[in-house]
Design an enzyme around this catalytic site. Structure first.
Site, short mmCIF file in Angstrom:
data_model
loop_
_atom_site.label_atom_id
_atom_site.label_comp_id
_atom_site.label_asym_id
_atom_site.label_seq_id
_atom_site.Cartn_x
_atom_site.Cartn_y
_atom_site.Cartn_z
N LYS A 1 0.85 -1.20 0.00
CA LYS A 1 0.00 0.00 0.00
C LYS A 1 0.88 1.24 0.00
CE LYS A 1 0.83 1.41 4.39
NZ LYS A 1 1.44 2.65 4.81
N GLY B 1 4.41 -6.19 5.85
CA GLY B 1 3.99 -7.21 6.83
C GLY B 1 2.48 -7.30 6.91
N SER B 2 1.82 -6.14 6.88
CA SER B 2 0.35 -6.11 6.93
C SER B 2 -0.23 -6.75 5.68
CB SER B 2 -0.15 -4.66 6.99
OG SER B 2 0.42 -4.00 8.08
N ASP C 1 -2.71 -1.44 9.73
CA ASP C 1 -2.89 -1.38 8.27
C ASP C 1 -3.48 -2.67 7.70
OD1 ASP C 1 -1.90 1.18 7.99
OD2 ASP C 1 0.16 0.53 7.64
O1 C5P Z 1 -0.70 -1.19 14.57
P1 C5P Z 1 0.75 -1.34 14.26
O2 C5P Z 1 1.37 -2.53 14.95
O3 C5P Z 1 1.04 -1.33 12.80
O4 C5P Z 1 1.45 -0.05 14.86
C1 C5P Z 1 2.84 0.06 15.04
C2 C5P Z 1 3.10 1.22 15.98
O5 C5P Z 1 2.71 2.43 15.35
C3 C5P Z 1 2.29 1.18 17.26
O6 C5P Z 1 2.97 0.49 18.27
C4 C5P Z 1 2.14 2.65 17.61
O7 C5P Z 1 3.30 3.11 18.26
C5 C5P Z 1 2.10 3.33 16.27
N1 C5P Z 1 0.74 3.65 15.79
C6 C5P Z 1 0.02 4.69 16.37
N2 C5P Z 1 -1.23 5.00 15.91
C7 C5P Z 1 -1.76 4.32 14.86
C8 C5P Z 1 -1.04 3.28 14.24
C9 C5P Z 1 0.21 2.96 14.73
O8 C5P Z 1 0.50 5.33 17.32
N3 C5P Z 1 -2.98 4.67 14.41
#
Ligand code: C5P
Length: 289
Positions: A11, A104-105, A138
């Site tokens: 993406k 990864g997503s 994501d």
């Molecule tokens: O959800 P994901 O594991 O991809 O997020 C990785 C890191 O990105 C989270 O640990 C967080 O620190 C940050 N994040 C965030 N707000 C979001 C998405 C991700 O703070 N909406």
């Protein structure tokens, strides 16, 4: 044992805005997201030993339960009432890792979609997105694919019409950026530049590629701890080579340019060959089946 193969599409963030910090430490986002043809190839082979493993062409990717594709397979098989089934997941990685391209997503989402059709479990797309939410912010978008506005942590999706025909050059510089660190350093109150998301959505809905490209922006570009110059220099080159717009994707460092014609995109792709960045020539793809 039975196998299924699936493509996992990267993406890009046509726009990315961070609206506020939520109580759980995550952030409220407003993003326009787009699937692109750059993809990983995944083969899942189910087994009755209940064991999970993964293999890939990149030696440094985790091959156990830390791999997002393995976690997705476990999650799915539990939810589908098949707790004794395991899986071997083979991944041919092409999407750069830690790039802001959702690699990864994309793998996790592709595993959810493939197992849903292969096992006949029959989860709705919404149910798969909901499962994906627990794996990463994501993942729901990568389950849906196409063009969409994403809100909340990224899981609240509204489909948009496909982008007008265009070509995309993605550049991956030779450094990585920590996603949690970038979010932590971001101060929503102090951001001066924000994308015009409404205008961007109107342009996409009206089939106005130039209007959309002009409005591409990612708020993280302003707060990169280091390498900010490299990201903006890459954007500058893409624009110089004829991109209608250029932006960083996600938490970077991948940068992409949107081109109206295949000839210009190809010329930019070749012109960037000496710049020391990995380059990908690709196109948007529509909603995943
Ligand atoms: O959800 P994901 O594991 O991809 O997020 C990785 C890191 O990105 C989270 O640990 C967080 O620190 C940050 N994040 C965030 N707000 C979001 C998405 C991700 O703070 N909406």
């Amino acid at each position: 044992m039975s196998s299924v193969e699936v493509k996992a599409y990267a993406k890009i963030n046509i726009s990315l805005d961070v609206l506020s910090k939520l109580e759980d430490g995550y952030h409220e986002m407003l993003m326009v997201m787009q699937s692109v043809g750059l993809c990983d190839d995944i083969r899942i082979t189910l087994n009755d030993t209940g064991r999970f493993e993964s293999r890939s062409n990149l030696s440094y990717l985790p091959d156990d339960g830390r791999n997002l594709a393995v976690r997705a397979a476990k999650l799915f098989l539990d939810a589908a009432g098949m707790p004794d089934t395991g899986a071997m997941i083979e991944i041919q990685k092409r999407i750069p890792v830690c790039a802001g391209l959702g690699g990864g997503s994309a793998d996790a989402a592709a595993v959810l979609r493939a197992l849903n059709s292969h096992t006949g479990a029959g989860f709705s797309r919404e149910a798969l997105e909901k499962l994906g939410e627990t794996l990463g912010s994501d993942v729901p978008f990568c389950v849906a694919g196409g063009t969409a506005i994403a809100r909340g942590r990224g899981e609240k999706l509204k489909p948009l019409p496909p982008l007008p025909t265009c070509h995309i050059v993605i550049c991956m510089p030779d450094f990585t950026i920590s996603t949690p660190a970038l979010f932590n350093s971001f101060d929503c109150g102090r951001t001066r530049n924000r994308p015009d998301t409404e205008g961007l959505v109107r342009a996409i809905e009206g089939g106005d590629l130039q209007g959309a490209a002009r409005r591409m922006y990612n708020v993280f570009e302003d707060v990169l701890p280091r390498n900010r110059g490299e990201v903006s220099a890459l954007k500058g080159k893409l624009l110089e080579y004829g991109a209608l717009g250029a932006a960083m994707s996600g938490t970077g460092p991948a940068v992409f340019g949107l081109f109206g014609g295949a000839d210009k995109a190809e010329a930019a792709y070749y012109a960037l060959s000496g710049s020391g960045v990995r380059r990908f020539l690709t196109k948007p793809i529509e909603i995943l089946q």
